[in-house]
Design a protein around this motif. Structure first.
Motif: not given
Length: 246
Positions: A180, A198, A209
């Motif tokens: 990230q 996300l 994810v």
């Protein structure tokens, strides 16, 4: 070493049009060096020394602001070259470069590259094509950073990664190979903002994810969140992968 360099050069778009004798001449002028992760190849503002080609590993091209935050312009992976422009216009490096992981880099000195460019039309044509490709990537990056909010940037990055993996479809799965923090550097934002974006996509049941794997649950919703049609994504900044997760 020159035989290895010759085989490497043969696979690079800039040199693929050269015959054996010309490749031998180029290979004899090169050197291959190892760079540990985070080692600097060159810095913004320095005088250009030559052409760099990634043999193994990867290289981040970036610019750093006064506050220390980095904007990643692109990431070069094996068998791709970098730093052509300053060799042609004589200006300093417009950005900095460092190894994104342990890497091997082939280096061709400036004078040798300029001689090849001036005396070989195939290399000249290939160089122009490569600069055109880079310009298109920069234009897409500027559009992404200036016209999109962070959630749309993150959605666009997922669409681009899925497209590059051939998985932009309902139920498609692909690897999110950047952390990230690295994705934030690509998108000109913070890790926290990427994490929130996300999480929102997961909450809206657009994607799943799982660690570094992403599964598309609603491809149309993902494209709407990105705010761009499929045709605008082909050949994106992610046509080569971002740094591998460590």
């Amino acid at each position: 070493m020159s035989s290895e360099a010759k085989e490497i050069l043969r696979e690079i778009p800039l040199f693929e049009g050269l015959g054996d004798r010309a490749l031998d001449a180029v290979a004899q002028r090169t050197v291959i060096k190892r760079y540990p992760r985070n080692a600097i190849l060159f810095r913004e503002g320095e005088t250009a020394r030559g052409l760099f080609v990634v043999v193994e590993g990867g290289v981040k091209i970036y610019r750093a602001g006064a506050n220390g935050r980095e904007q990643i312009l692109h990431v070069e992976q094996p068998r791709h070259s970098l730093a052509e422009l300053p060799l042609l216009d004589g200006a300093p490096y417009p950005a900095s470069a460092r190894a994104s992981e342990d890497s091997r880099i082939l280096f061709l000195p400036r004078d040798s590259f300029r001689w090849l460019y001036q005396n070989n039309s195939e290399i000249a044509d290939a160089t122009i094509r490569e600069l055109g490709r880079r310009l298109r990537k920069v234009i897409r990056l500027v559009e992404k950073l200036s016209l999109k909010d962070v959630p749309a940037r993150v959605a666009t990055a997922l669409v681009e990664l899925a497209t590059a993996a051939g998985e932009l479809r309902q139920g498609g799965e692909f690897s999110l190979d950047a952390t990230q923090e690295e994705l934030a550097g690509e998108l000109g934002t913070t890790r926290e903002s990427v994490s929130r974006a996300l999480s929102a996509l997961r909450k809206d049941e657009i994607v799943e994810v799982d660690d570094s794997r992403v599964r598309i649950l609603d491809v149309d919703a993902l494209r709407r969140a990105a705010g761009v049609p499929l045709a605008a994504i082909t050949g994106s900044v992610y046509e080569r992968s971002v740094p591998r997760r460590r």
